[in-house]
Write a protein that holds these residues in place. Sequence first.
Motif, mmCIF file in Angstrom:
data_model
loop_
_atom_site.group_PDB
_atom_site.id
_atom_site.type_symbol
_atom_site.label_atom_id
_atom_site.label_comp_id
_atom_site.label_asym_id
_atom_site.label_seq_id
_atom_site.Cartn_x
_atom_site.Cartn_y
_atom_site.Cartn_z
ATOM 1 N N HIS A 278 -7.354 4.592 8.809
ATOM 2 C CA HIS A 278 -6.677 5.644 7.250
ATOM 3 C C HIS A 278 -8.577 6.287 7.478
ATOM 4 C CE1 HIS A 278 -4.477 3.237 5.894
ATOM 5 N NE2 HIS A 278 -5.348 2.071 6.044
ATOM 6 N N PRO A 279 -9.112 7.669 7.437
ATOM 7 C CA PRO A 279 -10.066 8.411 7.661
ATOM 8 C C PRO A 279 -10.794 8.148 6.703
ATOM 9 C CG PRO A 279 -8.063 9.791 6.336
ATOM 10 C CD PRO A 279 -7.270 8.383 6.198
ATOM 11 N N ARG A 280 -10.826 7.021 5.921
ATOM 12 C CA ARG A 280 -12.040 6.574 4.994
ATOM 13 C C ARG A 280 -12.702 4.889 5.420
ATOM 14 N NH1 ARG A 280 -14.866 9.309 1.125
ATOM 15 N NH2 ARG A 280 -12.889 11.190 0.359
ATOM 16 N N GLY A 281 -11.713 4.339 6.982
ATOM 17 C CA GLY A 281 -12.189 3.509 7.067
ATOM 18 C C GLY A 281 -10.793 2.363 7.270
ATOM 19 N N THR A 282 -10.653 1.418 7.816
ATOM 20 C CA THR A 282 -9.482 0.669 7.771
ATOM 21 C C THR A 282 -10.764 -0.629 8.162
ATOM 22 O OG1 THR A 282 -7.331 1.601 8.862
ATOM 23 C CG2 THR A 282 -7.443 -0.534 9.010
ATOM 24 N N SER A 283 -10.533 -1.865 6.987
ATOM 25 C CA SER A 283 -11.126 -2.231 6.214
ATOM 26 C C SER A 283 -10.412 -3.621 7.583
ATOM 27 C CB SER A 283 -11.669 -2.493 4.766
ATOM 28 O OG SER A 283 -10.992 -3.812 4.285
ATOM 29 N N LEU A 284 -12.009 -4.380 7.233
ATOM 30 C CA LEU A 284 -11.080 -5.382 8.278
ATOM 31 C C LEU A 284 -10.575 -6.145 8.152
ATOM 32 C CD1 LEU A 284 -11.481 -7.772 10.978
ATOM 33 C CD2 LEU A 284 -13.500 -8.540 9.987
ATOM 34 N N GLY A 285 -10.202 -6.596 6.211
ATOM 35 C CA GLY A 285 -8.933 -7.054 5.051
ATOM 36 C C GLY A 285 -8.070 -6.678 5.611
ATOM 37 N N GLU A 286 -8.236 -5.365 5.804
ATOM 38 C CA GLU A 286 -6.839 -4.894 6.086
ATOM 39 C C GLU A 286 -6.117 -5.666 7.608
ATOM 40 O OE1 GLU A 286 -3.614 -1.265 5.893
ATOM 41 O OE2 GLU A 286 -5.860 -0.470 5.646
ATOM 42 N N SER A 287 -6.773 -5.661 8.345
ATOM 43 C CA SER A 287 -6.417 -5.852 9.718
ATOM 44 C C SER A 287 -6.322 -7.287 10.009
ATOM 45 C CB SER A 287 -8.520 -5.987 10.917
ATOM 46 O OG SER A 287 -8.279 -4.592 10.899
ATOM 47 N N PHE A 288 -7.083 -8.652 9.175
ATOM 48 C CA PHE A 288 -6.396 -9.605 8.880
ATOM 49 C C PHE A 288 -4.547 -9.521 8.186
ATOM 50 C CE2 PHE A 288 -10.953 -11.019 9.046
ATOM 51 C CZ PHE A 288 -10.611 -12.204 9.083
ATOM 52 N N ALA A 289 -5.060 -8.886 6.789
ATOM 53 C CA ALA A 289 -3.635 -8.374 6.418
ATOM 54 C C ALA A 289 -2.350 -7.835 8.001
ATOM 55 C CB ALA A 289 -3.198 -7.491 5.619
ATOM 56 N N ASP A 290 -2.850 -7.304 7.897
ATOM 57 C CA ASP A 290 -1.746 -6.569 9.467
ATOM 58 C C ASP A 290 -1.584 -7.903 10.244
ATOM 59 O OD1 ASP A 290 -0.271 -5.571 11.836
ATOM 60 O OD2 ASP A 290 -2.366 -4.486 11.860
ATOM 61 N N ALA A 291 -2.258 -9.146 10.547
ATOM 62 C CA ALA A 291 -2.186 -9.950 11.676
ATOM 63 C C ALA A 291 -1.312 -11.339 10.863
ATOM 64 C CB ALA A 291 -3.784 -10.741 12.199
ATOM 65 N N THR B 176 -17.450 -6.970 0.971
ATOM 66 C CA THR B 176 -16.846 -7.860 0.695
ATOM 67 C C THR B 176 -16.017 -7.992 0.118
ATOM 68 O OG1 THR B 176 -18.160 -8.896 -0.515
ATOM 69 C CG2 THR B 176 -18.301 -9.378 1.592
ATOM 70 N N THR B 177 -15.621 -6.915 -1.186
ATOM 71 C CA THR B 177 -14.993 -6.464 -2.219
ATOM 72 C C THR B 177 -13.839 -5.596 -1.470
ATOM 73 O OG1 THR B 177 -16.772 -7.143 -4.224
ATOM 74 C CG2 THR B 177 -14.644 -5.622 -4.715
ATOM 75 N N ARG B 178 -14.025 -4.822 -1.000
ATOM 76 C CA ARG B 178 -13.722 -3.349 -0.321
ATOM 77 C C ARG B 178 -12.633 -4.002 1.226
ATOM 78 N NH1 ARG B 178 -16.947 -0.405 0.829
ATOM 79 N NH2 ARG B 178 -17.377 -1.128 3.204
ATOM 80 N N TRP B 179 -12.924 -5.330 1.756
ATOM 81 C CA TRP B 179 -12.073 -6.547 2.327
ATOM 82 C C TRP B 179 -11.888 -7.080 1.474
ATOM 83 C CZ3 TRP B 179 -15.558 -9.471 6.332
ATOM 84 C CH2 TRP B 179 -16.336 -7.850 6.863
ATOM 85 N N LEU B 180 -11.650 -7.818 0.483
ATOM 86 C CA LEU B 180 -10.401 -8.344 -0.586
ATOM 87 C C LEU B 180 -9.889 -7.830 -0.692
ATOM 88 C CD1 LEU B 180 -13.119 -11.190 -2.047
ATOM 89 C CD2 LEU B 180 -11.812 -11.815 0.396
ATOM 90 N N GLN B 181 -9.704 -6.971 -1.299
ATOM 91 C CA GLN B 181 -8.883 -6.023 -2.427
ATOM 92 C C GLN B 181 -7.661 -6.149 -0.352
ATOM 93 O OE1 GLN B 181 -12.066 -3.378 -4.058
ATOM 94 N NE2 GLN B 181 -11.810 -4.134 -5.772
ATOM 95 N N ALA B 182 -9.210 -4.986 0.428
ATOM 96 C CA ALA B 182 -7.657 -4.428 0.934
ATOM 97 C C ALA B 182 -7.272 -5.259 1.551
ATOM 98 C CB ALA B 182 -8.816 -4.014 2.772
ATOM 99 N N PHE B 183 -7.056 -6.421 1.710
ATOM 100 C CA PHE B 183 -6.195 -7.820 1.975
ATOM 101 C C PHE B 183 -4.768 -8.177 0.832
ATOM 102 C CE2 PHE B 183 -5.282 -12.234 1.977
ATOM 103 C CZ PHE B 183 -5.014 -12.615 3.341
ATOM 104 N N TYR B 184 -5.604 -8.141 0.059
ATOM 105 C CA TYR B 184 -4.070 -9.012 -1.303
ATOM 106 C C TYR B 184 -3.271 -7.260 -1.123
ATOM 107 C CZ TYR B 184 -6.664 -13.492 -2.001
ATOM 108 O OH TYR B 184 -7.375 -14.244 -1.775
ATOM 109 N N ARG B 185 -4.023 -6.397 -0.888
ATOM 110 C CA ARG B 185 -3.283 -4.665 -1.153
ATOM 111 C C ARG B 185 -1.917 -4.597 -0.141
ATOM 112 N NH1 ARG B 185 -7.931 -1.524 -3.976
ATOM 113 N NH2 ARG B 185 -7.750 -1.823 -6.340
ATOM 114 N N SER B 186 -2.948 -5.021 0.748
ATOM 115 C CA SER B 186 -1.891 -4.562 2.222
ATOM 116 C C SER B 186 -0.718 -6.101 2.007
ATOM 117 C CB SER B 186 -2.768 -5.405 3.755
ATOM 118 O OG SER B 186 -2.210 -4.237 3.913
ATOM 119 N N LEU B 187 -1.483 -7.256 2.045
ATOM 120 C CA LEU B 187 -0.504 -8.263 1.533
ATOM 121 C C LEU B 187 0.789 -7.816 0.444
ATOM 122 C CD1 LEU B 187 -2.064 -11.523 1.590
ATOM 123 C CD2 LEU B 187 -0.479 -10.818 3.527
ATOM 124 N N ARG B 188 0.192 -7.220 -0.475
ATOM 125 C CA ARG B 188 1.855 -7.238 -1.229
ATOM 126 C C ARG B 188 2.195 -5.787 -0.928
ATOM 127 N NH1 ARG B 188 5.120 -8.126 -4.125
ATOM 128 N NH2 ARG B 188 6.401 -7.065 -5.817
#
Length: 257
Positions: free
Chosen positions: A150-163, A230-242
């Motif tokens: 992503h242009p603004r960065g792909t956080s570790l939370g989204e990487s977790f969800a991708d895995a 950490t808020t950004r990581w958690l939000q990215a994780f759950y949004r990506s899972l959804r």
Amino acid sequence: MSVTTHSPTSAQADPQAAKPTEGTLTGQQPPPRDFELVRYDEFADRVRKLCQESAGVQSALRAGLGKPVTEVPARMHAALLRPGLIHENPDQPGYPDKERAYYAVAALIAARPRAQRIAETPHAPESGAEADTPGAAPGPAVDAAGSAFHPRGTSLGESFADAVGRRSPDDLKSGAAESRLHLLVRQDLDGVHRMLPGVFRWLGSSGVTPDYACLLRDLTAWHYRRDTVTTRWLQAFYRSLRRQEAAVEQRPAAPST
């Protein structure tokens, strides 16, 4: 060169608000990366290039995996500082945390699975010496710094969800990944550095290529802005899972036989 921190905008707080760069899928030019990430993309790109050119450099950087700067071998200092990879000013406030982040990310890049290295440089011969990681699937091809993220960065939370999606795309069994992420975001600076090598081995075995530039930015800010990161990581994780769950729900039912 100093690292400038800014209060996160709504887009920065939710990097998933920006859709994945279509240029990586259609051949079009991807949107430019956020200016804060460009310097970190350049660092990650140079580390990748040095590892591709020299198995000795790769080994030297990998030798610092999970270690504080004061405990890495002399050859890692040489591999990072002689080519001028770190431009931070040692006299600036917060320099030790920034320096540690650079060392940690360089070691993580050097230790990434062979399959990931090949996927990042599909047309270049691989000169690294370590063996393949069993079960590792290729990640997204990265032929320029940040082009797969992503242009603004792909956080570790989204990487977790991708895995999670790559390991169990049909039932999205996220419990173990969720517990690991929850433990990670509760860590202080020493704790997060201790956990990262194991986290990245797991991501690599899942075929996920993390956004090293985004991680570097987040690590440099961890001591002062951990809650924001950490808020950004958690939000990215759950949004990506959804999003993954919604995609599964929309799949057409298999025809009955």
